[in-house]
Write an enzyme that holds these catalytic residues in place. Sequence first.
Site, short mmCIF file in Angstrom:
data_model
loop_
_atom_site.label_atom_id
_atom_site.label_comp_id
_atom_site.label_asym_id
_atom_site.label_seq_id
_atom_site.Cartn_x
_atom_site.Cartn_y
_atom_site.Cartn_z
N GLU A 6 42.10 50.54 45.32
CA GLU A 6 42.94 50.62 44.12
C GLU A 6 44.40 50.92 44.45
O GLU A 6 45.30 50.39 43.79
CB GLU A 6 42.39 51.68 43.17
CG GLU A 6 40.94 51.44 42.73
CD GLU A 6 40.79 50.20 41.84
OE1 GLU A 6 41.81 49.59 41.48
OE2 GLU A 6 39.64 49.85 41.51
N GLU A 10 45.58 49.69 37.76
CA GLU A 10 44.98 50.02 39.06
C GLU A 10 45.20 51.50 39.40
O GLU A 10 44.34 52.14 40.00
CB GLU A 10 45.56 49.15 40.18
CG GLU A 10 45.44 47.63 39.97
CD GLU A 10 44.02 47.10 39.93
OE1 GLU A 10 43.07 47.90 39.96
OE2 GLU A 10 43.86 45.88 39.89
N HIS A 51 42.60 53.38 37.79
CA HIS A 51 41.33 53.26 38.54
C HIS A 51 41.35 54.18 39.76
O HIS A 51 40.34 54.79 40.10
CB HIS A 51 41.12 51.80 39.01
CG HIS A 51 40.95 50.85 37.88
ND1 HIS A 51 40.92 49.48 38.06
CD2 HIS A 51 40.79 51.05 36.55
CE1 HIS A 51 40.74 48.89 36.89
NE2 HIS A 51 40.67 49.81 35.96
N GLU A 67 41.13 40.81 43.99
CA GLU A 67 40.25 41.23 42.89
C GLU A 67 38.79 40.91 43.22
O GLU A 67 37.90 41.72 42.94
CB GLU A 67 40.66 40.54 41.57
CG GLU A 67 42.03 40.96 41.04
CD GLU A 67 42.08 42.43 40.63
OE1 GLU A 67 41.02 43.00 40.34
OE2 GLU A 67 43.17 43.00 40.61
N GLU A 110 37.67 44.36 37.46
CA GLU A 110 38.13 43.43 38.50
C GLU A 110 37.90 41.99 38.08
O GLU A 110 38.72 41.10 38.35
CB GLU A 110 37.41 43.69 39.83
CG GLU A 110 37.40 45.13 40.32
CD GLU A 110 38.78 45.72 40.55
OE1 GLU A 110 39.79 45.04 40.32
OE2 GLU A 110 38.84 46.88 40.98
N HIS A 129 40.60 41.18 35.62
CA HIS A 129 41.87 40.99 36.33
C HIS A 129 41.92 39.64 37.01
O HIS A 129 42.93 38.93 36.94
CB HIS A 129 42.07 42.09 37.38
CG HIS A 129 42.30 43.44 36.79
ND1 HIS A 129 42.33 44.59 37.54
CD2 HIS A 129 42.52 43.83 35.50
CE1 HIS A 129 42.56 45.62 36.75
NE2 HIS A 129 42.67 45.20 35.52
#
Lengths: 189, 92
Positions: free
Chosen positions: A35, A64, A67, A135, A165, A168
Amino acid sequence: MWLYEKKLQYPVKVSKCDPMMAKYLMEQYGGADGELSAALRYLNQRYSIPNEVIGLLTDIGTEEFSHLEMIATMIYKLTKDATPEQLKAAGLGEHYVMHDHALYYQNSAGDAFTATYLQAKGDPIADLYEDIAAEEKARATYQWLIDMTDDVDLQDGLKFLREREIVHSQRFREAVEILKVERDKQKFF
Amino acid sequence: MHKYSSYKTYTPYISKYDPCPPMKVKSYSTPINLYLGFQPMNLPQYQAREALQKGTLWPALYSPYEKVKMRKPLFSKPQTQPELQPEEEEMD
Ligand SMILES: [Fe+2]
């Protein structure tokens, strides 16, 4: 500028005392596809990318960090009450010698974080394809982390992160679609 | 609208000289982002709580993972032990 909300993006619950899982989770904390790597990659690339995509990189780069905060919480919960003996048994003896119970940006094998984990080529397609690959690699890492634990509460948090992910990657793929259209052609409606 | 499976399976070569019991079926994830293209407008959405739990606002983007040992080969005979159904998801 950033605004900080004093809460996690998604609740983190860890129900099993398993310091070795903390060691594995460090892959997503200070690892190549982790991350921190993701946040720094996107927030840096956004300066040299066409206007339409800057906001996307800012948004995802910011997420991120949230995360990273979830992963940090997981690692902290799994190690804060571990004795040096327990840490040693979990493969974290070296970590204890260097950092005590502090967190550190390193991967699951104990290698320190390095800026070489991320790229900025300046070519928008090259950079976005790197982002898509990053990702997918993060998604795969979450899968292998889910495989490594039978703690359903920890798995729940990891499943949330894995799904993010996927979203993303979807957005970066859409960004490529935006950039590949014939943008210099006159449009007729 | 088309169907997709969130993982695929294949059967690797197995030698009679392998030292360990073979894994007969291997699998890998094929998440929705491989198929969706540009996300269409006005897709159905989850309620806020469920969206948070799922990690996405749209059912069309939800592409869950189950542990490898729980996966069932998609193209071979059913095994003896009970396993999960292959995930066939509807996509708008
Ligand atoms: Fe991500």
